[in-house]
Design a protein around this motif. Structure first.
Motif, PDB file in Angstrom:
ATOM      1  N   LYS A  15      85.642  93.419  59.939  1.00 66.41           N
ATOM      2  CA  LYS A  15      85.204  92.019  59.959  1.00 66.41           C
ATOM      3  C   LYS A  15      84.059  91.823  60.951  1.00 66.41           C
ATOM      4  O   LYS A  15      83.147  91.024  60.708  1.00 66.41           O
ATOM      5  N   THR A  83      88.120  92.976  50.450  1.00 65.01           N
ATOM      6  CA  THR A  83      88.645  92.252  49.287  1.00 65.01           C
ATOM      7  C   THR A  83      89.760  93.039  48.610  1.00 65.01           C
ATOM      8  O   THR A  83      90.820  92.489  48.285  1.00 65.01           O
ATOM      9  N   ALA A 102      92.227  76.420  52.886  1.00 65.31           N
ATOM     10  CA  ALA A 102      91.042  77.255  52.690  1.00 65.31           C
ATOM     11  C   ALA A 102      90.148  76.661  51.611  1.00 65.31           C
ATOM     12  O   ALA A 102      90.620  76.152  50.596  1.00 65.31           O
ATOM     13  N   SER A 103      88.843  76.725  51.834  1.00 59.77           N
ATOM     14  CA  SER A 103      87.885  76.188  50.876  1.00 59.77           C
ATOM     15  C   SER A 103      87.750  77.114  49.668  1.00 59.77           C
ATOM     16  O   SER A 103      88.161  78.274  49.704  1.00 59.77           O
ATOM     17  N   SER A 105      85.044  78.372  48.488  1.00 64.19           N
ATOM     18  CA  SER A 105      84.131  79.469  48.799  1.00 64.19           C
ATOM     19  C   SER A 105      84.827  80.575  49.579  1.00 64.19           C
ATOM     20  O   SER A 105      84.572  81.762  49.340  1.00 64.19           O
ATOM     21  N   SER A 106      85.728  80.214  50.505  1.00 61.09           N
ATOM     22  CA  SER A 106      86.425  81.244  51.279  1.00 61.09           C
ATOM     23  C   SER A 106      87.380  82.047  50.407  1.00 61.09           C
ATOM     24  O   SER A 106      87.604  83.232  50.653  1.00 61.09           O
ATOM     25  N   LYS A 107      87.934  81.414  49.370  1.00 60.85           N
ATOM     26  CA  LYS A 107      88.859  82.108  48.467  1.00 60.85           C
ATOM     27  C   LYS A 107      88.134  82.999  47.464  1.00 60.85           C
ATOM     28  O   LYS A 107      88.746  83.883  46.869  1.00 60.85           O
ATOM     29  N   MET A 109      84.995  84.684  48.040  1.00 64.64           N
ATOM     30  CA  MET A 109      83.887  85.408  48.657  1.00 64.64           C
ATOM     31  C   MET A 109      83.577  86.706  47.908  1.00 64.64           C
ATOM     32  O   MET A 109      82.419  87.127  47.823  1.00 64.64           O
ATOM     33  N   HIS A 208      78.478  81.145  49.377  1.00 62.56           N
ATOM     34  CA  HIS A 208      78.786  82.312  50.211  1.00 62.56           C
ATOM     35  C   HIS A 208      78.455  82.020  51.674  1.00 62.56           C
ATOM     36  O   HIS A 208      79.253  82.322  52.581  1.00 62.56           O
ATOM     37  N   HIS A 211      80.698  79.366  53.787  1.00 64.66           N
ATOM     38  CA  HIS A 211      81.857  79.918  54.489  1.00 64.66           C
ATOM     39  C   HIS A 211      81.454  81.056  55.426  1.00 64.66           C
ATOM     40  O   HIS A 211      81.926  81.132  56.568  1.00 64.66           O
ATOM     41  N   GLY A 212      80.572  81.943  54.953  1.00 64.46           N
ATOM     42  CA  GLY A 212      80.264  83.162  55.684  1.00 64.46           C
ATOM     43  C   GLY A 212      79.614  82.945  57.045  1.00 64.46           C
ATOM     44  O   GLY A 212      79.965  83.613  58.018  1.00 64.46           O
ATOM     45  N   SER A 215      82.205  81.632  59.437  1.00 61.48           N
ATOM     46  CA  SER A 215      83.233  82.651  59.624  1.00 61.48           C
ATOM     47  C   SER A 215      82.752  83.756  60.560  1.00 61.48           C
ATOM     48  O   SER A 215      83.540  84.305  61.353  1.00 61.48           O
TER      49      SER A 215
END
Length: 263
Positions: A15, A83, A102-103, A105-107, A109, A208, A211-212, A215
């Motif tokens: 990460k 993933t 969770a949004s 987009s986060s689900k 990615m 992307h 969220h990215g 994050s």
């Protein structure tokens, strides 16, 4: 050294690599969209072609470019690994899905990243690869009268097969000869299917980055009550709205120009 490798191989290590490469790619997007905005200048591709020539012939930029390609591959690879690992950790979906904060987009990615990677491969093949390897790509000659600032352009046919670019001055006229990538852009964006795919890809970029970007800062531990709202604001408006819209506007604009020219 073994502890360092162990850290990199851990979920946290992966990460961290995702966060660092992602932020590096975000800085590239700012530079790239700034350069590509030159496509909107009404100068027959002069500024954009000079910009493209600079990117491919200035050694420090070439080094950064290879770091960019490496970052894209590493970011995509580690994203795929994370993933797959997350899906293996929960191979069977719950019969009743619990509500999650969770949004979307986060689900998704993984899906968004896959669309973006496909886009990058096609995009680089159509522009970067052809710019470097297409022997049939034409050249443009731009003559600027240094007294008046007026620039004229014409096709240029190099005498030598290994000609790449030149800049000279004759009788107070600056003569710039470069590859005509602008013509390739115009041709590609006259294809409606390509334009639609490009716009969809920019939608994937928007979600992307929505969220990215945020994050990445959380992963790096850069969370502060005072600065987190600033990170969210930049991630939302600059990276998820302004930059994707600017990129998406380019193919739409050139497609519109091609349809106007056809009538």
């Amino acid at each position: 050294m073994s502890e360092f490798k162990q850290t990199l191989n851990s979920s946290l290590g992966k990460k961290l690599i995702m966060a660092l490469t992602g932020l590096f790619l975000c800085t590239f997007l700012i530079v790239h969209v700034g350069g590509n905005l030159l496509l909107f200048k009404n100068d027959n591709g002069f500024s954009f072609n000079v910009y493209a020539n600079f990117l491919t012939h200035f050694p420090p930029i070439e080094v950064i470019a290879y770091l960019l390609y490496l970052s894209i591959l590493v970011h995509a690879l580690y994203g795929l690994i994370l993933t797959v690992k997350n899906r293996k950790a929960r191979p069977v979906r719950y019969a009743v899905a619990a509500k999650s904060d969770a949004s979307w987009s986060s689900k998704n990615m993984g899906l968004l990243g896959s669309i973006m990677f496909l886009f990058i491969v096609i995009h680089m093949g159509d522009f970067w690869f052809r710019y470097h390897n297409d022997k049939n790509m034409g050249f443009k000659e731009y003559r600027t009268d240094l007294a008046t600032g007026v620039t004229t352009d014409a096709e240029y046919k190099p005498v030598s097969a290994d000609f790449s670019h030149s800049v000279s001055t004759e009788n107070n006229v600056e003569i710039v000869r470069v590859k005509d990538l602008h013509a390739r852009v115009s041709e590609s964006f006259s294809n409606l299917i390509y334009v639609i795919f490009y716009v969809i890809a920019m939608g994937a970029v928007a979600f992307h980055l929505l969220h990215g970007f945020q994050s990445a800062f959380r992963t790096l531990g850069w969370v502060h009550r005072k600065y987190t709202p600033v990170v969210y604001f930049i991630g939302t408006w600059l990276f998820a709205v302004i930059i994707p819209l600017a990129f998406a506007a380019m193919p739409v604009y050139y497609y519109f120009l091609s349809t106007q020219g056809a009538h």
